[in-house]
Design an enzyme around this catalytic site. Structure first.
Site, mmCIF file in Angstrom:
data_model
loop_
_atom_site.group_PDB
_atom_site.id
_atom_site.type_symbol
_atom_site.label_atom_id
_atom_site.label_comp_id
_atom_site.label_asym_id
_atom_site.label_seq_id
_atom_site.Cartn_x
_atom_site.Cartn_y
_atom_site.Cartn_z
ATOM 1 N N SER A 198 -2.461 14.639 -45.110
ATOM 2 C CA SER A 198 -3.488 15.689 -45.138
ATOM 3 C C SER A 198 -3.253 16.702 -44.023
ATOM 4 O O SER A 198 -3.526 17.882 -44.182
ATOM 5 C CB SER A 198 -4.887 15.088 -45.042
ATOM 6 O OG SER A 198 -5.056 14.403 -43.822
ATOM 7 N N GLU A 199 -2.719 16.235 -42.871
ATOM 8 C CA GLU A 199 -2.427 17.169 -41.776
ATOM 9 C C GLU A 199 -1.146 16.786 -41.051
ATOM 10 O O GLU A 199 -0.855 15.600 -40.859
ATOM 11 C CB GLU A 199 -3.542 17.174 -40.714
ATOM 12 C CG GLU A 199 -4.930 17.417 -41.246
ATOM 13 C CD GLU A 199 -5.199 18.838 -41.664
ATOM 14 O OE1 GLU A 199 -4.407 19.729 -41.317
ATOM 15 O OE2 GLU A 199 -6.215 19.036 -42.346
ATOM 16 N N THR A 200 -0.415 17.800 -40.636
ATOM 17 C CA THR A 200 0.671 17.634 -39.671
ATOM 18 C C THR A 200 0.336 18.513 -38.476
ATOM 19 O O THR A 200 0.041 19.698 -38.625
ATOM 20 C CB THR A 200 2.029 18.040 -40.273
ATOM 21 O OG1 THR A 200 2.322 17.153 -41.374
ATOM 22 C CG2 THR A 200 3.145 17.924 -39.246
#
Length: 288
Positions: free
Chosen positions: A45-47
């Site tokens: 969902s996030e980096t």
């Protein structure tokens, strides 16, 4: 080119639960298009990308860093769990010697500190305002069908819609709710919703004892059908539930399949401390 990369499960102390984020440590500036390419490759969902603010900075000794967050679809202005993950990499892997880390972000300066077995994030607190049902009726229908909605709020700062289900429902109802978040894209007609929070008041009995409220969070507008544990959503939920429950200290649980717990403390300066545990599950290098 090699970039150190880590996967950290946030808001949990057990591997493979909580919310996973990838964290990249950037020794040098990265070509702009590579941020999104890497985030798409990691497919979480996030980096998070931690960068040095000055050439002489050091991941072990410096206390201020730049921080950006990317979903596989786009850059986002705030991400709590990936900030927790970024702080974990600096504190636990780089053995950063500072008691407080400051991240310079699109949402201003965010601070992280270690308290016992948790990392505490100092985040903005976002107010919510009553939302007219008629404007978002189709979206609500797509999300919860005919379930009873007790309250409806909107956060203009974050473009998040908060849907509170009736207190008559148990936590299990929220957990078992089948949601097709892809349908939200066509159901949302106002153009102002970029995240949907479903929330439920906590139950003070049985296995639920101690949790003040529950939630699930969906953001298909950012390419994330359901986010497992969401710090930025709790920057909205904290203000709402504090007002509803008359409490400044709360314990929250996000009822996704992976699940995660957040310890919340509203500050005197109009911000919120959100604390969580972490588990580091992967260490490696991107090579390209």
């Amino acid at each position: 080119m090699q970039i150190p990369i880590f996967t950290v499960d946030a808001f949990t102390n057990r591997p493979f639960s909580g919310n996973p984020a990838a964290v990249c440590l950037l020794e040098n500036d990265l070509d702009e298009d590579l941020h999104l390419k890497i985030a798409t490759e990691m497919n979480l969902s996030e980096t998070a990308f931690i960068r040095k603010l000055h050439p002489g900075d050091d991941f072990t000794k410096s206390s201020r860093f730049g921080l950006r967050w990317f979903t596989p679809a786009n850059e986002v202005p705030l991400c709590g769990h990936a900030t927790l993950a970024a702080a974990a990499v600096l504190f636990h892997i780089k053995k950063n010697t500072n008691s407080i880390l400051t991240f310079v972000t699109l949402s201003g300066e965010l601070k992280a500190r270690q308290v016992e077995d948790r990392i505490v994030l100092d985040l903005p607190l976002y107010s919510t305002y009553p939302q007219v049902l008629q404007e978002v009726e189709e979206l609500i229908k797509a999300a919860v069908g005919d379930m009873i909605v007790q309250d409806l709020r909107y956060s203009p700062d974050t473009k998040k819609l908060l849907v509170r289900l009736s207190d008559a429902y148990e936590r299990s109802v929220l957990e078992e709710l089948q949601v097709s978040a892809q349908l939200f894209l066509s159901a949302e007609k106002t153009g102002k919703v970029k995240g949907l929070i479903l929330t439920l008041k906590g139950n003070s009995s049985g296995k639920d004892k101690g949790h003040d409220f529950y939630s699930r969070y969906f953001a298909p507008w950012h390419g994330v059908l359901e986010d497992p544990v969401t710090g930025s959503a709790h920057a909205v939920l904290s203000s709402y539930w504090s007002e509803q429950l008359g409490k400044k200290e709360m314990l929250a649980f996000q009822c996704s399949r992976r699940g995660g717990e957040l310890k919340i403390s509203l500050r005197h300066d109009g911000r919120v401390d959100i604390a969580g545990q972490i588990a580091i599950v992967l260490k490696g290098n991107l090579t390209f």
